[in-house]
Design an enzyme around this catalytic site. Structure first.
Site, PDB file in Angstrom:
ATOM      1  N   GLU A 117      41.911  34.318  38.168  1.00 18.39           N
ATOM      2  CA  GLU A 117      42.759  35.441  37.764  1.00 18.39           C
ATOM      3  C   GLU A 117      44.197  35.014  37.496  1.00 18.39           C
ATOM      4  O   GLU A 117      45.150  35.639  37.969  1.00 18.39           O
ATOM      5  CB  GLU A 117      42.690  36.549  38.825  1.00 18.39           C
ATOM      6  CG  GLU A 117      41.264  37.015  39.055  1.00 18.39           C
ATOM      7  CD  GLU A 117      41.137  38.259  39.920  1.00 18.39           C
ATOM      8  OE1 GLU A 117      41.968  38.452  40.806  1.00 18.39           O
ATOM      9  OE2 GLU A 117      40.186  39.032  39.681  1.00 18.39           O
ATOM     10  N   ASP A 142      32.482  41.212  43.357  1.00 22.99           N
ATOM     11  CA  ASP A 142      33.834  41.477  43.842  1.00 22.99           C
ATOM     12  C   ASP A 142      33.898  42.736  44.707  1.00 22.99           C
ATOM     13  O   ASP A 142      34.430  43.745  44.264  1.00 22.99           O
ATOM     14  CB  ASP A 142      34.773  41.618  42.632  1.00 22.99           C
ATOM     15  CG  ASP A 142      36.228  41.745  43.050  1.00 22.99           C
ATOM     16  OD1 ASP A 142      36.518  41.547  44.238  1.00 22.99           O
ATOM     17  OD2 ASP A 142      37.066  42.039  42.179  1.00 22.99           O
ATOM     18  N   GLU A 174      39.132  48.868  48.417  1.00 16.07           N
ATOM     19  CA  GLU A 174      39.503  48.822  47.003  1.00 16.07           C
ATOM     20  C   GLU A 174      38.524  49.578  46.100  1.00 16.07           C
ATOM     21  O   GLU A 174      38.921  50.369  45.261  1.00 16.07           O
ATOM     22  CB  GLU A 174      39.587  47.357  46.551  1.00 16.07           C
ATOM     23  CG  GLU A 174      39.861  47.201  45.066  1.00 16.07           C
ATOM     24  CD  GLU A 174      39.993  45.741  44.639  1.00 16.07           C
ATOM     25  OE1 GLU A 174      39.938  44.848  45.506  1.00 16.07           O
ATOM     26  OE2 GLU A 174      40.146  45.503  43.431  1.00 16.07           O
TER      27      GLU A 174
HETATM   28  O1  GCW Z   1      39.067  42.311  44.146  1.00 16.28           O
HETATM   29  C1  GCW Z   1      39.913  41.638  43.254  1.00 16.28           C
HETATM   30  C2  GCW Z   1      41.147  42.444  43.267  1.00 16.28           C
HETATM   31  C3  GCW Z   1      42.416  41.639  43.121  1.00 16.28           C
HETATM   32  C4  GCW Z   1      42.366  40.484  44.090  1.00 16.28           C
HETATM   33  C5  GCW Z   1      41.175  39.615  43.755  1.00 16.28           C
HETATM   34  C6  GCW Z   1      40.993  38.458  44.713  1.00 16.28           C
HETATM   35  C7  GCW Z   1      44.120  39.473  45.353  1.00 16.28           C
HETATM   36  O2  GCW Z   1      41.072  43.441  42.287  1.00 16.28           O
HETATM   37  O3  GCW Z   1      43.473  42.509  43.395  1.00 16.28           O
HETATM   38  O4  GCW Z   1      43.557  39.747  44.109  1.00 16.28           O
HETATM   39  O5  GCW Z   1      40.001  40.359  43.820  1.00 16.28           O
HETATM   40  O6  GCW Z   1      40.180  38.590  45.614  1.00 16.28           O
HETATM   41  O7  GCW Z   1      41.631  37.447  44.573  1.00 16.28           O
END
Ligand code: GCW
Length: 710
Positions: free
Chosen positions: A312, A386, A414
């Protein structure tokens, strides 16, 4: 002695968490506790023993309704004695050394026993931290009104490192945080120490959490400057007596000159003086070595570094043509002389690796097994995508026998309703931990991978992404506190049941009224399934709104294929779901037999994961006899109905709950009920364009129809 006040009348704002030491309500128990716990002796004056003593003093004063006499040297009469054979000659004289030793460096014994001929409760441990943990355990027994007669408990944690990872930024914001600003006040540190830090430490220690990463994995390199290390050191000083080590998230590009940091943190720059962060560059290696030396000058018992690299937009070894191995091992070598560890995250999904996003981490990491330095963990999220409402377990568990894998759970919600929805996560974590990987035949559960017993890992760990903020009640939602609690309890002992943990938490937090406890427990136990049904039943995943991830959306175009909901749900005229079977992306092959076969076959694939692994025709006949389309509608309506029932249940509980918490939870549940109903509307509305079938009567999730679907 205070008189017994009705619980409901006591003002409660949630700040005390589960460490709410109210007067024991059962008169019979109260009498027995008072008779046995007439004095407390915690000999010794180390900060950890002082913390244990202070907690016992505070706890017993509240639970028993008045101060209890305390001694720092020996137990004189009938009472509580806590210590190690080194700190207490009375404990040494009991001759329990062998059993104490067997509980390891953090474990303890709690027994009803005679000390110098008088009845006593003894907390005996091999370390001072064990004494503290035992003290919290004893207080929990009183909070939950357990009998002390015949007590004979032996505890030791099943996993060594039990960490909270805070995704807190240095500006006070919290990534995926739903409870206000960060609890860490970097502007005030190191001089001003918010009393919350200590209460945070107490709460963590009470459930055995022994490490904290205060800063976000999307790490600002500035955290590793001297100025910030001084602040971190001040925090570490507060957490240390409670057995909590501090770790930090490191930005891989930290050695770069301020102007050169690539990617996400370009604007802030690195903190070094180099033109590269290449792990093969000797200047870079020296930079990290010196940085490690510096960190340990500030924090002698520093735990180690957590790294999100090449994920990311974060910088990483791939920026220089190197691998995860090269990056992790370089940092590991810098930390090793000090006993520090590296937690290298496996949350990577480079599109070049495989068209199917959920296959990528496995493909990148399995070939590296056995090649990491001994002080490297690979930290793996519970599922391969995720933190979705429900995912099958991550196939890396079981597939890296020579690399300690650290489990990463997300305590903050989240994708599970954030600060609004009441979702008790322990059942989800249990589903993951109890899942059988079959890595070494039947019984090779994920829990056994994580606790090291399956592969004989040299170190073991489990991390939870924290849900803590500066809101008065810490977690935004009073019930989200239960997830913090449950995370710690499960990290300590993954064999505990979700029900048991819920029950403990309710008794410690709300009430010991058996009927109320059972009602709240049932509500909590059903809440995760309700969330899954409401949002993404039958294995659907990643169909939430972009950016903030709250609420449904099935069609946005994120600009990147593997973020696009349509990439995941693949709805078309023929059906819905991602074909990951052997004739599809073949992600099933990443699981051991017989699981790969079970997942591969539409007939044997668990329906919970159906649309995760298969593209299924709309009129496919489900086990219920319903068509897939009808089943989908039915699940959605069940989810919405369950939320409606939670709301009704809460209203019925009004007379038993203190007013502030009652009102605050009521407000959340009311919003949840409205927001939950949006999911079937949006999702079924969207899917209907392809299924071209009517939504079965009575299943659209409206209030009236809710009752009929019970
Ligand atoms: O779940 C996703 C999230 C990001 C997060 C990423 C991660 C910290 O949307 O906000 O960043 O994973 O785990 O690195």
């Amino acid at each position: 002695m205070r008189g017994a006040t009705s619980l409901v009348e006591l003002p409660r704002d949630g700040y005390e968490l589960w460490l709410d030491y109210r007067l024991v309500q059962s008169a019979e128990r109260l009498e027995a506790y008072r008779a046995l716990l007439q004095e407390i002796a915690v000999p010794g004056d180390s900060p950890t023993l002082a913390a244990a003593r202070a907690e016992l003093q505070r706890g017993l004063a509240g639970l028993l309704g008045g101060p209890v006499e305390i001694s720092q040297d020996r137990l004189r009469g009938t009472g509580l004695l806590a210590g190690t054979p080194q700190t207490s000659p009375q404990i040494a004289a009991l001759g329990w050394d062998e059993q104490i030793e067997a509980q390891g460096p953090e474990g303890y014994l709690i027994r009803s026993f005679e000390v110098d001929g008088k009845p006593a409760v003894v907390i005996a441990a091999g370390s001072e931290l064990g004494v503290l943990y035992g003290s919290f355990h004893l207080l929990r027994l009183l909070q939950t009104q357990q009998p002390l007669a015949g007590l004979d408990t032996a505890e030791r944690p099943k996993v060594q490192l039990r960490l909270l990872d805070h995704w807190d930024n240095l500006d006070g914001s919290v990534e995926r945080g739903y409870a206000g600003k960060s609890i860490w006040k970097w502007d005030e540190l190191p001089r001003t120490l918010d009393p919350r830090y200590q209460d945070y430490a107490r709460a963590c220690a009470s459930v055995g959490i022994n490490g904290a990463v205060p800063n976000n994995v999307n790490a600002n390199p500035v955290i590793l400057t001297g100025d910030y290390l001084e602040k971190v050191a001040a925090l570490a000083d507060i957490l240390r007596p409670y057995g909590i080590k501090v770790y930090l998230s490191a930005n891989f590009a930290s050695p770069l000159k301020p102007s050169d940091t690539p990617g996400r943190f370009r604007r802030r720059g690195g903190i070094g003086n180099l033109d590269t962060a290449d792990p093969f560059d000797t200047d870079v290696q020296r930079w990290w070595k010196e940085k490690a030396d510096e960190i340990y000058r500030y924090i002698p018992d520093f735990g180690g570094l957590l790294v999100k690299a090449n994920s990311e937009g974060m910088s990483g070894p791939f920026d220089y043509g190197r691998t995860h191995l090269d990056g992790a091992n370089m940092l590991a070598r810098a930390l090793a002389p000090h006993g520090g560890i590296v937690m290298w995250r496996a949350f990577v999904y480079d599109p070049h690796v495989d068209p199917d996003r959920v296959k990528r981490a496995y493909k990148e990491f399995v070939p590296l097994d056995g090649k990491f330095e001994a002080n490297v963990f690979v930290q793996v999220k519970n599922g391969p995508l995720d933190f979705q409402p429900r995912e099958p377990f991550h196939p890396l568990f079981g597939a890296m026998p020579k690399t300690p894998l650290m489990m990463e759970f997300q305590v903050t919600q989240e994708y599970l309703g954030q600060g609004i929805h009441l979702v008790y996560l322990a059942p989800m974590w249990k589903e993951v931990l109890d899942a059988d990987t079959f890595a070494q035949g039947e019984g090779s559960t994920v829990a056994k991978v994580v606790d090291g017993s399956l592969h004989d890992y040299s170190m073991t760990g489990i991390a939870g992404v924290a849900n803590v903020g500066s809101d008065r009640n810490w977690c935004g939602h009073h019930f989200a506190q239960a997830n913090w609690y449950a995370f710690g309890r499960l990290a300590w002992d993954h064999t505990l049941s979700a029900e048991q943990i819920a029950e403990e938490w309710i008794r410690a937090t709300f009430t010991n009224d058996d009927g109320v406890v059972a009602t709240i427990r049932d509500m909590m136990m059903g809440s995760w399934e309700a969330c899954v049904n409401t949002m993404m039943p039958l294995g659907l995943h990643h169909i939430m709104r972009e950016g903030h991830h709250y609420g449904p959306d099935l069609e946005y175009d994120a600009g990147r294929e593997d973020w696009n909901p349509q990439y995941f749900h693949r709805a078309d005229d023929a059906g819905v779901g991602y074909d990951r079977s052997r004739s599809g992306s073949n992600s099933v092959a990443q699981y051991f037999p017989p699981l790969c076969d079970e997942f591969d076959d539409l007939m044997t694939c668990p329906e919970e994961y159906l649309l995760w692994f298969h593209h299924v025709p709309w009129d496919y006949e489900m086990r219920s006899g319903r068509t897939l389309w009808d089943e989908l509608a039915w699940r959605y309506s069940r989810g919405v109905a369950a939320v409606g029932r939670m709301l009704e249940t809460w209203v019925e509980l009004k007379p038993s709950i203190d007013s502030q918490r009652y009102e605050e939870v009521l407000e959340k549940l009311s919003t949840q009920a409205v927001d939950a109903a949006e999911w079937p509307q949006v999702c079924l509305g969207y899917f209907q364009k392809f299924s071209r079938r009517p939504i079965p009567e009575g299943l659209s999730g409206s209030a009236k129809q809710r009752d009929e679907s019970r």
